[in-house]
Scaffold this active site. Sequence first.
Site, PDB file in Angstrom:
ATOM      1  N   LYS A 133       0.828  -1.203   0.000  1.00 18.70           N
ATOM      2  CA  LYS A 133       0.000   0.000   0.000  1.00 18.70           C
ATOM      3  C   LYS A 133       0.871   1.266   0.000  1.00 18.70           C
ATOM      4  CE  LYS A 133      -3.362  -2.719  -0.255  1.00 18.70           C
ATOM      5  NZ  LYS A 133      -4.148  -3.438   0.740  1.00 18.70           N
TER       6      LYS A 133
HETATM    7  C1  LIG Z   1      -5.197  -4.566   0.996  1.00 11.94           C
HETATM    8  C2  LIG Z   1      -6.660  -4.407   1.036  1.00 11.94           C
HETATM    9  C3  LIG Z   1      -7.422  -4.749   2.148  1.00 11.94           C
HETATM   10  C4  LIG Z   1      -6.867  -5.498   3.327  1.00 11.94           C
HETATM   11  O1  LIG Z   1      -5.767  -4.903   3.906  1.00 11.94           O
HETATM   12  P1  LIG Z   1      -4.875  -5.719   4.952  1.00 11.94           P
HETATM   13  O2  LIG Z   1      -4.181  -4.650   5.726  1.00 11.94           O
HETATM   14  O3  LIG Z   1      -3.955  -6.566   4.145  1.00 11.94           O
HETATM   15  O4  LIG Z   1      -5.803  -6.536   5.806  1.00 11.94           O
HETATM   16  C5  LIG Z   1      -8.769  -4.459   2.149  1.00 11.94           C
HETATM   17  N1  LIG Z   1      -9.362  -3.890   1.085  1.00 11.94           N
HETATM   18  C6  LIG Z   1      -8.681  -3.563  -0.018  1.00 11.94           C
HETATM   19  C7  LIG Z   1      -9.384  -2.889  -1.144  1.00 11.94           C
HETATM   20  C8  LIG Z   1      -7.307  -3.834  -0.086  1.00 11.94           C
HETATM   21  O5  LIG Z   1      -6.626  -3.528  -1.199  1.00 11.94           O
END
Ligand SMILES: *Cc1c(COP(=O)(O)O)cnc(C)c1O
Length: 367
Positions: free
Chosen positions: A181
């Site tokens: 992210k």
């Molecule tokens: C990455 C992601 C998540 C989950 O994030 P984590 O921190 O890995 O649990 C949820 N929704 C979307 C759209 C994502 O891209």
Amino acid sequence: MDYLPFTRPSIDEETIAGVAEVLRSGWLATGPNVAKFESRLSEYLGGRQVKSFTSATGALEVALQVCDIGEGDEVITPAMSFTATPNVIMRVGARPVFVDVDSSRNLDLDRVEDAITEKTRAIMPVHFAGLPVDCDRLYEIAKRHGLRVIEDAAHAIGSEFRGKKIGSFGDLVSFSFHPNKNMTTIEGGALSFANPEESAKLDKLRFHGISKDEQGNMDVDLPGGKYNLSDVAARVGIGQLEKLDSFNEKRRKLVNRYFECWKAEGCELPSRGEGHTWHMFAPLIPFEKFGISRSEFIRKMHEKKIGVGVHYPALHLFSLYRELGYREGDFPHAEKIGRETVTLPLFPMMEEEDVERVCEAVSEVLS
Ligand SMILES: *Cc1c(COP(=O)(O)O)cnc(C)c1O
């Protein structure tokens, strides 16, 4: 030439040294660094109340629980996202009601009201790739129907809607700090929330259901989960947050270069828009027309030392969601994206020459 992955976190030496300090300090679990990280994040989000979590998936699940959403309830969510979004709705015993996305790849707000029933309790939109949903319209619909809003802002830390940061307003807003992210805490997430009366319940849901009275006596009145961030992870987050705006600026610059360099005709480039933070750059490629399958495309790009991702297949076509009665043809936009999307390299340490190299490779592979 070095292999160019589709994403890669940037961790500076100061953060690495800071982590070593935390490791030597003797305090590894939730402590002063978590408190500091949460307060910095709150500042970044204009003073909103913020709680950190071990993941965005955990934060989203707890957000549903704090709204008392469960058995017999419905939650409206887009048919194209990462599977964590609808999965958490299933995990609390509720039913995800999918709505197609529009050309922005966000929830098609024209279709949301048709999906509302007397069982609907919440809308869970996704700010896809960091492009904000029209929050004015979203909250207007939610208000008219008395619904909670849980924003999946996993892609959208730093994104702005009409000059206001996502997570600085609204109901419940969840961020992800997974290494892919726009900023990371290794694994981690955060929930920004509006109602101060929900703070104590969020604490309990995040940590074993435990509350303490003024004398320090412990009580447990609900079976809470275990989602508290570690001080080690929070220290990474503190370093990342300082760089976040410059990371996002670099992402925008690289994306501009993608738009300038793109040559392959007949592809659909992603929507540009105000306040976008470009978590990813994902064009749609009509592979059938080019006479090549997506897996072949990915393999050939890999041969050219370029990593390619797929974000995301349409959710309603996964086995779990077909069991709810969803079928091919239900959501044409989500399905087209699912077939045609590829995620090309985009991360702050890239340079414009890398973008040029990717664009050339795409043209070669498709010709
Ligand atoms: C990455 C992601 C998540 C989950 O994030 P984590 O921190 O890995 O649990 C949820 N929704 C979307 C759209 C994502 O891209």
